[in-house]
Design an enzyme around this catalytic site. Structure first.
Site, PDB file in Angstrom:
ATOM      1  N   SER A 453       3.967  -2.753   9.486  1.00  0.00           N
ATOM      2  CA  SER A 453       5.177  -2.493  10.260  1.00  0.00           C
ATOM      3  C   SER A 453       4.831  -2.574  11.742  1.00  0.00           C
ATOM      4  CB  SER A 453       5.726  -1.100   9.940  1.00  0.00           C
ATOM      5  OG  SER A 453       6.014  -0.967   8.566  1.00  0.00           O
ATOM      6  N   CYS A 647       9.875   5.803   6.351  1.00  0.00           N
ATOM      7  CA  CYS A 647       8.759   4.856   6.299  1.00  0.00           C
ATOM      8  C   CYS A 647       7.506   5.587   5.847  1.00  0.00           C
ATOM      9  CB  CYS A 647       8.526   4.206   7.657  1.00  0.00           C
ATOM     10  SG  CYS A 647       7.200   2.971   7.641  1.00  0.00           S
ATOM     11  N   ASP A 692      11.272   1.589   4.562  1.00  0.00           N
ATOM     12  CA  ASP A 692      10.161   0.644   4.708  1.00  0.00           C
ATOM     13  C   ASP A 692       8.960   1.369   4.109  1.00  0.00           C
ATOM     14  OD1 ASP A 692       8.230  -1.143   5.421  1.00  0.00           O
ATOM     15  OD2 ASP A 692       8.509  -0.978   7.582  1.00  0.00           O
ATOM     16  N   TRP A 694       5.737   1.811   0.904  1.00  0.00           N
ATOM     17  CA  TRP A 694       4.717   1.135   0.108  1.00  0.00           C
ATOM     18  C   TRP A 694       4.088   2.131  -0.846  1.00  0.00           C
ATOM     19  CZ3 TRP A 694       4.473   1.911   5.410  1.00  0.00           C
ATOM     20  CH2 TRP A 694       3.604   2.908   5.849  1.00  0.00           C
TER      21      TRP A 694
END
Length: 695
Positions: A453, A647, A692, A694
């Site tokens: 990012s 995020c 965003d 992961w």
């Protein structure tokens, strides 16, 4: 008001059409072709002007099975290749692997009944298709889908199409495996006949490989019955032919030593820079924003001013890594290739549909260092395939056991995070000289760019991209302890050390070919490209925003706050800007502490920062708890249509934040928990809630 006469109307319409044409150029028309999309094929002597008609391609090459893939990181492509390989060796299918973006789909209604199509589809982000599958997905799921023979969906135009489907997903995301589910539904609705159930692999649970293995066996059984296939003993048949070139040396100009395409080889690199063609960007600044015993975090500034690369706040930068020298040496050594590491090789597809995964001629060293994911996870299927090439019978039996016994494989390989060279070393320390290099090429994924990012604002620094990355290291205890080091973050750390004057950087004992092929990365350069994201600030800066970003998940929010601070300094009205940030201790890993103070001065009361420290006291405090404590403020801003951003870690933090937000909404508004969850889902669907994340 005066009436418009005919001439006025003509002029007005012409102006509108011209304006629309100007602003849609490059998006809906005059879209530039990517000259590098087929760079590997061109480098390896493939013919240009290839057909986009998949049936024509299958007929030309005598194929009766096509395996399409939609892949973002290479895993789906790897599974597609494995299905093609197994279908050919075990069942005599004439298989080919196909990238979904390479073909058109209007003629799928004429797909012959005696052929089969397989779809291996990854779900990307929040239920989205991968970049190479966007056109296919929009076509088959569209309301106005039109095939070559005409007819509506009600006419079941795909009644001749037999297909197989496997999806790659992550259960920590809300839209788990939505790509394969929606494509499966669309194809069946159009009359296609699915063979066996659609498989779903779960990366979030860590069971992707076992999910794939468990799905494919009953699939092969049903497909064999459908197509009257007979299983035979699988014998390795190479996809690629490898020739050692005694007429060339690594100094020969046309030999690729890690360059991604011909222009880079010839020193004439030019745009467009993208996932096929990186920009070799200078690193203009690098520093460690924290360094503690077991972790450190890098901040880097990448200069893209001399490229065509542009970015918007919230986008991602892709870094093209290089394998560590230690792992390259280990791989070459166990295969008995150390003495031939700089031998030039040419690679050619033995099948007209095979795509060589890197440009050649090259060397063993360059192929392994720059193009093969040699530190990636190992599959049972791969280990079983290598058993036939073991140095002795005991090693062959051990490899066969690892390939057959999933619990044993999990304990000995997966839980130890071993790469393939480490597996071979532990099974037998003798050289595995009988292993064909072609099987390693075919079975090891292509080395993929890593995405980060962007932690800067394009408004503030349009030609300089910031990266914030925690250097990764996992220590595995046991009788044979193993330390797993992040491929890309340690490479970046080595670049930082070089920039700060270390002539021989070796972070965590690792060394890298920092200067790149033929010294083309000298002076601290790194290959990059930009991937655009939907993770965006509202276009109206007066709209409030709420951000949740613990650890390095704060990276894009540094860019968000940086941008809003600049807008405030420019006299624009900036809405409430709330950041929930968490780390272990304020004295240990607090990212950008001084910068938040600076942004506070520019934004004033518009900016509020709520911190959560999980190791400061005996009571562990996380961002979701701080969110709960500010329930009234959060709800008030949401009612003002604030955008909500998350995020970071998908498996725990993001899921718990999602749950907490539902509780806040229901509690503050006197609603049932179910209604709170429903409202949060509505926020997601309207893009008011953005992630965003992961795993």
């Amino acid at each position: 008001m005066a009436q418009l006469d005919t001439l006025d109307l003509i002029v007005l319409i012409a102006l509108l059409v011209g304006t629309a044409a100007y602003f849609t150029k490059g998006t809906y028309w005059a879209v530039p072709k990517d000259p590098y999309a087929a760079s590997f094929n061109n480098a390896n002597g493939a013919k240009s002007g290839k057909t986009r008609n998949i049936l024509e391609k299958m007929d030309e090459s005598g194929k009766n099975a096509v395996i399409f893939y939609g892949s973002q990181t290479g895993t789906a492509e790897d599974y597609a290749s494995r299905l093609a390989k197994e279908g050919s060796s075990r069942f005599g299918l004439k298989t080919m692997v196909a990238d979904l973006e390479d073909y058109d789909y209007e003629n799928l209604d004429t797909f012959p009944e005696d052929k089969v199509a397989m779809f291996v589809l990854a779900t990307y982000g929040e239920g989205e298709p991968t970049d190479n599958a966007v056109d296919f997905f929009e076509f088959v799921t569209g309301d106005d889908v039109a095939f070559s023979a005409g007819g509506s969906p009600e006419d079941k135009p795909l009644s001749n199409l037999s297909f197989v489907a496997f999806g790659l997903g992550n259960n920590t995301y809300e839209h788990y495996n939505s790509m394969v589910r929606r494509v499966n539904t669309a194809l069946v609705k159009l009359g296609a006949q699915r063979i066996s159930s659609a498989g779903e692999g779960d990366d979030g649970a860590g069971t992707m490989e076992e999910d794939f293995l468990a799905w494919k066996e009953p699939m092969w059984t049903e497909l064999s019955q459908k197509m009257n296939l007979e299983e035979r003993e699988a014998v390795y048949e190479p996809t690629f032919g490898i020739t050692e070139r005694e007429d060339m040396s690594p100094e020969t100009n046309e030999v690729y030593l890690g360059e991604p395409n011909k222009n880079h080889l010839e020193g004439t690199s030019k745009g467009p820079y993208n996932s096929h063609n990186p920009f070799i960007a200078p690193i203009v600044e690098s520093r460690e924003v924290f360094t503690v015993k077991d972790r450190n975090c890098l901040h880097m500034e990448i200069d893209v001013s001399k490229s065509n690369l542009t970015y918007q706040t919230g986008d991602h930068i892709a870094v093209w890594p290089t394998n560590a020298g230690k792992e390259v040496d280990r791989f070459l050594d166990i295969l008995g290739l150390s003495d031939r590491r700089h031998t030039v090789i040419s690679v050619k597809g033995l099948d007209p549909t095979a795509r060589v995964p890197f440009p050649t001629p090259t060397t063993y060293d360059a192929a392994i260092r720059y193009h093969m994911e040699i530190c990636g996870p190992v599959s049972r299927q791969f280990v079983a395939a290598l058993a036939a090439f073991a140095p002795d019978e005991a090693s062959k039996d051990e490899m066969a056991r690892l390939g057959e016994d999933k619990e044993y494989f999990r304990d000995m390989v997966s839980n130890q995070y071993l790469n393939i060279a480490q597996v071979l070393e532990r099974v037998c320390q003798s050289k595995w000289t009988s292993v064909p290099f072609s099987i390693m090429m075919e079975s090891i994924q292509k080395l993929q760019p890593r995405y980060y990012s962007i932690s800067s604002s394009s408004l503030v620094q349009k030609s300089k991209i910031s990266i914030t990355a925690v250097v990764e290291e996992i220590r595995i205890p046991g009788d044979k302890p193993n330390v797993v080091k992040g491929v890309t973050t340690n490479y970046l750390l080595a670049l930082k050390q070089k920039q700060h004057g270390d002539p021989h950087p070796d972070p965590h004992g690792l060394t890298y070919a920092i200067v790149g092929p033929r010294n083309k990365y000298d002076g601290c350069h790194v290959p990059v490209h930009v991937r655009h994201s939907n993770f965006k600030l509202p276009s109206d800066p007066s709209k409030p925003i709420i951000m949740v970003g613990p650890g390095s998940g704060v990276a894009p929010f540094r860019g968000f706050v940086q941008e809003r601070a600049a807008q405030a300094k420019a006299g624009e009205k900036v809405g409430k800007t709330i950041l929930f940030y968490g780390c272990r201790k304020p004295s240990e890993d607090y990212l950008y502490k001084d910068e938040w103070e600076m942004y506070k001065q520019a934004l004033g009361d518009s900016f509020e920062l709520f911190t959560a420290f999980s190791r400061e006291t005996t009571d562990k405090v996380y961002v979701q708890q701080r969110l709960s404590e500010q329930a009234s403020l959060v709800n008030e801003l949401l009612q003002q249509k604030a955008n909500f951003y998350v995020c970071g870690d998908a498996s725990n933090m993001a899921r718990e934040v999602n749950t907490m937000l539902g509780q806040i909404v229901s509690g503050q508004r006197g609603l049932s928990p179910e209604k709170g969850e429903e409202l949060v889902k509505s926020m997601r669907s309207s893009n008011q809630y953005q992630e965003d994340v992961w795993s």
